[in-house]
Motif scaffolding. Structure first.
Motif, PDB file in Angstrom:
ATOM      1  N   LYS A 288      18.472 -18.222 -93.582  1.00 27.56           N
ATOM      2  CA  LYS A 288      17.158 -17.697 -93.218  1.00 27.56           C
ATOM      3  C   LYS A 288      16.384 -18.844 -92.588  1.00 27.56           C
ATOM      4  O   LYS A 288      16.247 -19.911 -93.185  1.00 27.56           O
ATOM      5  CB  LYS A 288      16.416 -17.176 -94.442  1.00 27.56           C
ATOM      6  CG  LYS A 288      15.051 -16.574 -94.104  1.00 27.56           C
ATOM      7  CD  LYS A 288      14.270 -16.177 -95.353  1.00 27.56           C
ATOM      8  CE  LYS A 288      14.911 -15.022 -96.050  1.00 27.56           C
ATOM      9  NZ  LYS A 288      14.066 -14.521 -97.174  1.00 27.56           N
TER      10      LYS A 288
ATOM     11  N   PHE B 113      10.750 -14.824 -89.034  1.00 29.54           N
ATOM     12  CA  PHE B 113      11.973 -15.426 -89.554  1.00 29.54           C
ATOM     13  C   PHE B 113      13.160 -14.776 -88.879  1.00 29.54           C
ATOM     14  O   PHE B 113      13.072 -13.643 -88.391  1.00 29.54           O
ATOM     15  CB  PHE B 113      12.072 -15.215 -91.077  1.00 29.54           C
ATOM     16  CG  PHE B 113      11.074 -16.028 -91.852  1.00 29.54           C
ATOM     17  CD1 PHE B 113      11.459 -17.185 -92.503  1.00 29.54           C
ATOM     18  CD2 PHE B 113       9.745 -15.644 -91.914  1.00 29.54           C
ATOM     19  CE1 PHE B 113      10.535 -17.946 -93.209  1.00 29.54           C
ATOM     20  CE2 PHE B 113       8.813 -16.394 -92.617  1.00 29.54           C
ATOM     21  CZ  PHE B 113       9.217 -17.546 -93.263  1.00 29.54           C
TER      22      PHE B 113
ATOM     23  N   HIS C 204      17.605 -14.368 -89.421  1.00 26.76           N
ATOM     24  CA  HIS C 204      18.768 -14.594 -90.269  1.00 26.76           C
ATOM     25  C   HIS C 204      19.925 -14.934 -89.342  1.00 26.76           C
ATOM     26  O   HIS C 204      20.212 -14.191 -88.399  1.00 26.76           O
ATOM     27  CB  HIS C 204      19.095 -13.349 -91.102  1.00 26.76           C
ATOM     28  CG  HIS C 204      18.062 -13.046 -92.135  1.00 26.76           C
ATOM     29  ND1 HIS C 204      18.203 -12.008 -93.021  1.00 26.76           N
ATOM     30  CD2 HIS C 204      16.877 -13.634 -92.437  1.00 26.76           C
ATOM     31  CE1 HIS C 204      17.151 -11.973 -93.826  1.00 26.76           C
ATOM     32  NE2 HIS C 204      16.338 -12.946 -93.485  1.00 26.76           N
TER      33      HIS C 204
ATOM     34  N   LYS D 145      12.616 -10.604 -88.875  1.00 26.60           N
ATOM     35  CA  LYS D 145      12.678 -10.672 -90.333  1.00 26.60           C
ATOM     36  C   LYS D 145      11.377 -11.283 -90.857  1.00 26.60           C
ATOM     37  O   LYS D 145      10.655 -11.961 -90.128  1.00 26.60           O
ATOM     38  CB  LYS D 145      13.864 -11.528 -90.793  1.00 26.60           C
ATOM     39  CG  LYS D 145      15.217 -10.954 -90.402  1.00 26.60           C
ATOM     40  CD  LYS D 145      15.484  -9.672 -91.154  1.00 26.60           C
ATOM     41  CE  LYS D 145      16.868  -9.143 -90.875  1.00 26.60           C
ATOM     42  NZ  LYS D 145      17.164  -7.950 -91.665  1.00 26.60           N
TER      43      LYS D 145
ATOM     44  N   LYS E   6       9.448 -13.367 -94.364  1.00 24.35           N
ATOM     45  CA  LYS E   6       9.752 -14.345 -95.407  1.00 24.35           C
ATOM     46  C   LYS E   6      10.396 -13.682 -96.624  1.00 24.35           C
ATOM     47  O   LYS E   6      11.230 -14.256 -97.294  1.00 24.35           O
ATOM     48  CB  LYS E   6       8.460 -15.062 -95.809  1.00 24.35           C
ATOM     49  CG  LYS E   6       8.642 -16.119 -96.855  1.00 24.35           C
ATOM     50  CD  LYS E   6       7.329 -16.801 -97.174  1.00 24.35           C
ATOM     51  CE  LYS E   6       7.541 -17.918 -98.180  1.00 24.35           C
ATOM     52  NZ  LYS E   6       6.298 -18.652 -98.428  1.00 24.35           N
TER      53      LYS E   6
ATOM     54  N   ASP F  49      12.203 -10.758 -96.682  1.00 21.29           N
ATOM     55  CA  ASP F  49      13.446  -9.990 -96.463  1.00 21.29           C
ATOM     56  C   ASP F  49      14.612 -10.696 -97.147  1.00 21.29           C
ATOM     57  O   ASP F  49      14.755 -11.921 -97.028  1.00 21.29           O
ATOM     58  CB  ASP F  49      13.755  -9.841 -94.975  1.00 21.29           C
ATOM     59  CG  ASP F  49      12.856  -8.831 -94.281  1.00 21.29           C
ATOM     60  OD1 ASP F  49      12.317  -7.937 -94.978  1.00 21.29           O
ATOM     61  OD2 ASP F  49      12.689  -8.930 -93.057  1.00 21.29           O
TER      62      ASP F  49
ATOM     63  N   LEU G  86      18.111 -12.187 -97.784  1.00 16.96           N
ATOM     64  CA  LEU G  86      19.188 -12.746 -96.978  1.00 16.96           C
ATOM     65  C   LEU G  86      20.502 -12.168 -97.500  1.00 16.96           C
ATOM     66  O   LEU G  86      20.868 -12.385 -98.642  1.00 16.96           O
ATOM     67  CB  LEU G  86      19.202 -14.278 -97.085  1.00 16.96           C
ATOM     68  CG  LEU G  86      20.268 -15.025 -96.295  1.00 16.96           C
ATOM     69  CD1 LEU G  86      20.129 -14.743 -94.803  1.00 16.96           C
ATOM     70  CD2 LEU G  86      20.188 -16.505 -96.573  1.00 16.96           C
TER      71      LEU G  86
END
Length: 80
Positions: free
Chosen positions: A38, A46, A48, A71, A73, A75, A77
């Motif tokens: 991430k 963000f 991934h 994404k 913070k 979400d 991973l």
């Protein structure tokens, strides 16, 4: 996260990231290692990343295999 991976993502996205800070990662052993990372890329955004590192005897660089954008913070991973 390596500058090589950052450059690969910037090329795929067609933009540069002023901020590129890994905040979390997971690994998966295959014929090498998949890293799921991430990355904070600025503001509240963000991404991934799935980065592959081959086995040592293959002597290859890290390579950006795939990525997911948009994404947050919070979400989770997950493997993809």
């Amino acid at each position: 996260v390596s500058l090589k991976v950052k450059a690969q993502l910037e090329e795929k996205e067609g933009k540069t990231f002023d901020v590129f800070t890994a905040v979390e990662f997971k690994t998966q052993l295959v014929a090498g290692t998949n890293y799921f990372i991430k990355v904070h890329v600025g503001n509240e955004e963000f991404m991934h990343l799935r980065v592959f590192k081959s086995l040592p005897h293959e002597n290859e660089q890290l390579s950006l295999h795939s990525y997911q954008g948009s994404k947050t913070k919070h979400d989770e991973l997950a493997f993809f």
